[in-house]
Structures are given as structure tokens and as C-alpha cells.
Design an enzyme around this catalytic site. Structure first.
Site, mmCIF file in Angstrom:
data_model
loop_
_atom_site.group_PDB
_atom_site.id
_atom_site.type_symbol
_atom_site.label_atom_id
_atom_site.label_comp_id
_atom_site.label_asym_id
_atom_site.label_seq_id
_atom_site.Cartn_x
_atom_site.Cartn_y
_atom_site.Cartn_z
ATOM 1 N N SER A 139 40.688 -33.292 -5.214
ATOM 2 C CA SER A 139 39.747 -32.334 -4.624
ATOM 3 C C SER A 139 39.392 -32.770 -3.210
ATOM 4 O O SER A 139 39.457 -33.963 -2.893
ATOM 5 C CB SER A 139 38.471 -32.292 -5.466
ATOM 6 O OG SER A 139 37.472 -31.524 -4.827
ATOM 7 N N TYR A 152 31.299 -37.503 -9.418
ATOM 8 C CA TYR A 152 32.421 -36.557 -9.240
ATOM 9 C C TYR A 152 33.233 -36.959 -8.012
ATOM 10 O O TYR A 152 34.467 -37.032 -8.068
ATOM 11 C CB TYR A 152 31.904 -35.116 -9.100
ATOM 12 C CG TYR A 152 33.040 -34.106 -9.040
ATOM 13 C CD1 TYR A 152 33.761 -33.770 -10.190
ATOM 14 C CD2 TYR A 152 33.418 -33.512 -7.838
ATOM 15 C CE1 TYR A 152 34.823 -32.860 -10.141
ATOM 16 C CE2 TYR A 152 34.479 -32.604 -7.782
ATOM 17 C CZ TYR A 152 35.176 -32.281 -8.934
ATOM 18 O OH TYR A 152 36.228 -31.396 -8.877
HETATM 19 N N1 LIG Z 1 36.807 -25.130 -9.283
HETATM 20 C C1 LIG Z 1 36.798 -25.803 -8.136
HETATM 21 O O1 LIG Z 1 36.095 -25.445 -7.163
HETATM 22 C C2 LIG Z 1 37.669 -27.026 -7.963
HETATM 23 C C3 LIG Z 1 37.852 -27.535 -6.654
HETATM 24 C C4 LIG Z 1 38.644 -28.674 -6.476
HETATM 25 C C5 LIG Z 1 39.232 -29.278 -7.577
HETATM 26 N N2 LIG Z 1 39.028 -28.773 -8.821
HETATM 27 C C6 LIG Z 1 39.654 -29.453 -9.944
HETATM 28 O O2 LIG Z 1 40.581 -28.563 -10.530
HETATM 29 C C7 LIG Z 1 40.706 -28.880 -11.922
HETATM 30 C C8 LIG Z 1 40.521 -27.612 -12.755
HETATM 31 O O3 LIG Z 1 39.210 -27.130 -12.514
HETATM 32 P P1 LIG Z 1 38.733 -25.641 -12.899
HETATM 33 O O4 LIG Z 1 37.871 -25.202 -11.780
HETATM 34 O O5 LIG Z 1 39.893 -24.812 -13.306
HETATM 35 O O6 LIG Z 1 37.788 -25.982 -14.133
HETATM 36 P P2 LIG Z 1 37.548 -25.248 -15.549
HETATM 37 O O7 LIG Z 1 37.754 -23.784 -15.408
HETATM 38 O O8 LIG Z 1 36.246 -25.761 -16.031
HETATM 39 O O9 LIG Z 1 38.754 -25.834 -16.458
HETATM 40 C C9 LIG Z 1 38.804 -27.188 -16.761
HETATM 41 C C10 LIG Z 1 40.004 -27.454 -17.645
HETATM 42 O O10 LIG Z 1 39.990 -28.874 -17.974
HETATM 43 C C11 LIG Z 1 40.087 -29.001 -19.395
HETATM 44 N N3 LIG Z 1 39.321 -30.167 -19.876
HETATM 45 C C12 LIG Z 1 38.060 -30.523 -19.583
HETATM 46 N N4 LIG Z 1 37.693 -31.589 -20.314
HETATM 47 C C13 LIG Z 1 38.763 -31.889 -21.106
HETATM 48 C C14 LIG Z 1 38.990 -32.869 -22.114
HETATM 49 N N5 LIG Z 1 38.038 -33.767 -22.457
HETATM 50 N N6 LIG Z 1 40.195 -32.900 -22.731
HETATM 51 C C15 LIG Z 1 41.161 -31.993 -22.397
HETATM 52 N N7 LIG Z 1 41.002 -31.048 -21.448
HETATM 53 C C16 LIG Z 1 39.799 -30.993 -20.823
HETATM 54 C C17 LIG Z 1 39.474 -27.716 -19.947
HETATM 55 O O11 LIG Z 1 39.994 -27.469 -21.256
HETATM 56 P P3 LIG Z 1 39.133 -27.583 -22.627
HETATM 57 O O12 LIG Z 1 37.693 -27.434 -22.263
HETATM 58 O O13 LIG Z 1 39.675 -26.472 -23.476
HETATM 59 O O14 LIG Z 1 39.474 -28.928 -23.172
HETATM 60 C C18 LIG Z 1 39.966 -26.679 -18.946
HETATM 61 O O15 LIG Z 1 41.247 -26.227 -19.323
HETATM 62 C C19 LIG Z 1 39.678 -29.971 -12.208
HETATM 63 O O16 LIG Z 1 40.302 -31.232 -12.165
HETATM 64 C C20 LIG Z 1 38.709 -29.841 -11.051
HETATM 65 O O17 LIG Z 1 38.018 -31.053 -10.803
HETATM 66 C C21 LIG Z 1 38.282 -27.653 -9.044
#
Ligand SMILES: NC(=O)c1ccc[n+]([C@@H]2O[C@H](COP(=O)([O-])OP(=O)(O)OC[C@H]3O[C@@H](n4cnc5c(N)ncnc54)[C@H](OP(=O)(O)O)[C@@H]3O)[C@@H](O)[C@H]2O)c1
Length: 245
Positions: A139, A152
Site C-alpha cells: 500500500s 497498519y
Molecule cells: N481498500 C484500500 O483502500 C486499499 C488500499 C491499499 C491497499 N489495500 C490492500 O489491498 C488488500 C485488499 O483490500 P480490500 O480493500 O479489497 O479489503 P476487503 O474488501 O476488506 O477484503 C479483504 C480480503 O482479505 C481477506 N482476509 C482478511 N482476513 C483474512 C484472514 N484472516 N484469512 C484469510 N483471508 C483474510 C478477506 O477474506 P475473508 O474475510 O473471507 O477471510 C477478503 O477477501 C489488502 O491487503 C489491503 O491492505 C487496500
């Protein structure tokens, strides 16, 4: 451009991970989708055309010791593995004066330790085959220690450094290690937050897969974050602590 035949997405049930699965399948890749929530994984599998296209694995990345066995199973069921994307991540809200070790530990376990538990068997597998691509979703948050959520930022900074080291270790074996640094993306993680330059999850997935296929060392999604983060990285600490960035 490397073309993938098979891929695994860890953290695939919703958000950016689910979009990665859909776009990989749309380009002819057979995908292993790993996450905790079975109903979301089943809906994703159905939307993508069934088990011939998407194989699902229920797994909690905090169960570090289980990762090698799940990895072996998905490689056997896919018949190989060309690309592994570690996308699982959590970012619980932290209040202004909240110092909460349980939340901090959750972020380090999911965002960092789970990644290591998965990249280790994947790196060994790809090193032995002298081919493959490992992708970590880091990120922009890892580029600077900002005030809002220390753990984070730490988890993403550490993931970025870990991926750089893995890349330096694996390049001599023909294995690509790609660090993706998205800016804010509209998903459940950012629900209710007002953040600059927000993009949709499908655009984040598209940018991620372009970097993965190019085997680029690291890249921002969208690329506009590159000059912005370069500038932010150079703000002196004595000034940075007085900002709200
Ligand atoms: N959204 C943003 O603004 C942003 C910006 C930069 C980077 N990111 C990064 O991008 C990635 C995806 O984020 P997102 O925004 O798509 O978040 P999200 O919609 O909350 O999805 C998170 C995903 O991670 C999985 N996950 C969480 N805890 C887990 C666990 N203990 N075991 C297995 N899977 C787990 C969830 O699946 P389950 O809950 O079904 O297990 C879900 O599929 C993350 O690494 C985040 O830090 C996001």
C-alpha cells in the site's frame, strides 16, 4: 509479458481479491481462491463459471502452520502454479487516543506474517522450477509512518521490505516478485472513509494484473501516486508530524 495458466489469490472472497479472480478467469487463467468466508467464495466461483475455472479453499491466514498444506493441495489441484497473489489484509479503525494491541496484532498477523507463511512455500516451489511470479498487495500506507494507524503502516512497510528482499533473492532463479502499492480503493475496508483519488476495486485489480504480468519490481496503482508519494517521502519528519496526512 508473462502469460499465466494458473494462479492463486489469497484473500479472494470480496473487494480487490474477488476482482483479481474475476479478471484472471476472464483472461483464461484457472484460479485457486483462498479466504475464510465460504458463501462469498461459492458466489464468486458460480459467477466465474464453476469449479473448472475457480477452485475454492477455506483458510484463515492466521493459521500459519496450515499454509504449506493448503499450498500443496491447491498446486496439485491446479496442476501447477504460475502466479501467487497475497492480497489478504485488514485495517480496523483506530481512534485518536486508542492504543489497542489486539488490533495491532491482527494487522501484523494477517498483513505480514500470513504473507510470509504463504510466500515461503511458493518461493521454494518457484525457485525449484526456475519460473513463476509472486505478487504482494502492499500500500501507499507503507511509504511513511502516518499518525492514523501505526500498525497498519508498519505492516505494509514491512511487507514492502520483505518483498524487496524476496525479489533480490529470487531474481537469479527467474522468479518475479512484484510489489503493488494501491492508493485508496472503494471496498469494505474503506467504507465510510473520505480519501483522495479513490478508485474502484476492478480498476485496482486491473492495475495489479498489469504489473504482475509485466513482472515489474514495484508499482503504484494508479501510477499518479508515484510522484505524490515521492514528494510525501521527502517531507522532513519535523514538518510531517505537524500535518494530518
Ligand atoms: N481498500 C484500500 O483502500 C486499499 C488500499 C491499499 C491497499 N489495500 C490492500 O489491498 C488488500 C485488499 O483490500 P480490500 O480493500 O479489497 O479489503 P476487503 O474488501 O476488506 O477484503 C479483504 C480480503 O482479505 C481477506 N482476509 C482478511 N482476513 C483474512 C484472514 N484472516 N484469512 C484469510 N483471508 C483474510 C478477506 O477474506 P475473508 O474475510 O473471507 O477471510 C477478503 O477477501 C489488502 O491487503 C489491503 O491492505 C487496500
Amino acid at each position: 509479458m508473462s502469460g499465466f495458466r494458473t494462479a492463486a489469490v489469497i484473500g479472494a472472497s470480496v473487494g480487490i481479491g474477488a476482482e483479481l479472480v474475476k479478471q484472471l478467469v476472464a483472461s483464461g487463467v484457472v484460479v485457486a481462491a483462498v479466504a475464510r468466508r465460504l458463501p462469498e467464495l461459492e458466489a464468486l466461483q458460480a459467477a466465474c463459471g464453476g469449479p473448472d475455472k475457480v477452485k475454492i479453499y477455506v483458510h484463515d491466514v492466521k493459521q500459519f502452520d496450515e499454509a504449506p498444506a493448503v499450498f500443496d493441495r491447491l498446486v496439485a489441484e491446479l496442476g501447477g502454479l504460475d502466479c501467487l497473489i497475497y492480497n489478504a489484509g485488514v485495517m480496523p479503525r483506530i481512534e485518536e487516543s486508542e492504543y489497542n494491541f489486539a488490533k495491532d496484532r491482527e494487522m501484523i498477523e494477517v498483513n505480514l506474517l500470513g504473507a510470509m507463511a504463504w510466500f515461503n512455500p511458493a518461493a521454494a516451489f518457484m525457485e525449484a522450477r526456475r519460473a513463476g511470479t509472486l505478487v504482494g498487495i502492499s500500500s501507499v500506507a507503507g511509504d511513511r509512518g502516518r499518525r492514523g494507524n501505526p500498525a497498519y503502516h508498519t505492516s505494509k512497510a514491512a511487507l514492502t521490505t520483505y518483498l524487496e528482499a524476496l525479489r533480490n533473492r529470487l531474481f537469479r532463479y527467474g522468479v518475479h516478485v512484484v510489489t503493488v502499492k494501491p492508493g485508496p480503493v472503494r471496498t469494505a475496508m474503506t467504507e465510510g472513509l473520505k480519501l483522495p483519488l479513490m478508485i474502484d476495486a476492478d480498476d485496482a485489480a486491473r492495475g495489479t494484473l498489469a504489473l504482475a504480468r509485466a513482472g515489474t519490481g514495484q508499482g503504484y496503482v494508479p501510477v499518479a501516486w508515484r510522484p505524490i508519494m515521492l514528494a510525501i517521502q521527502h517531507v522532513p519528519s519535523v514538518l510531517f508530524r505537524r500535518t494530518n496526512i
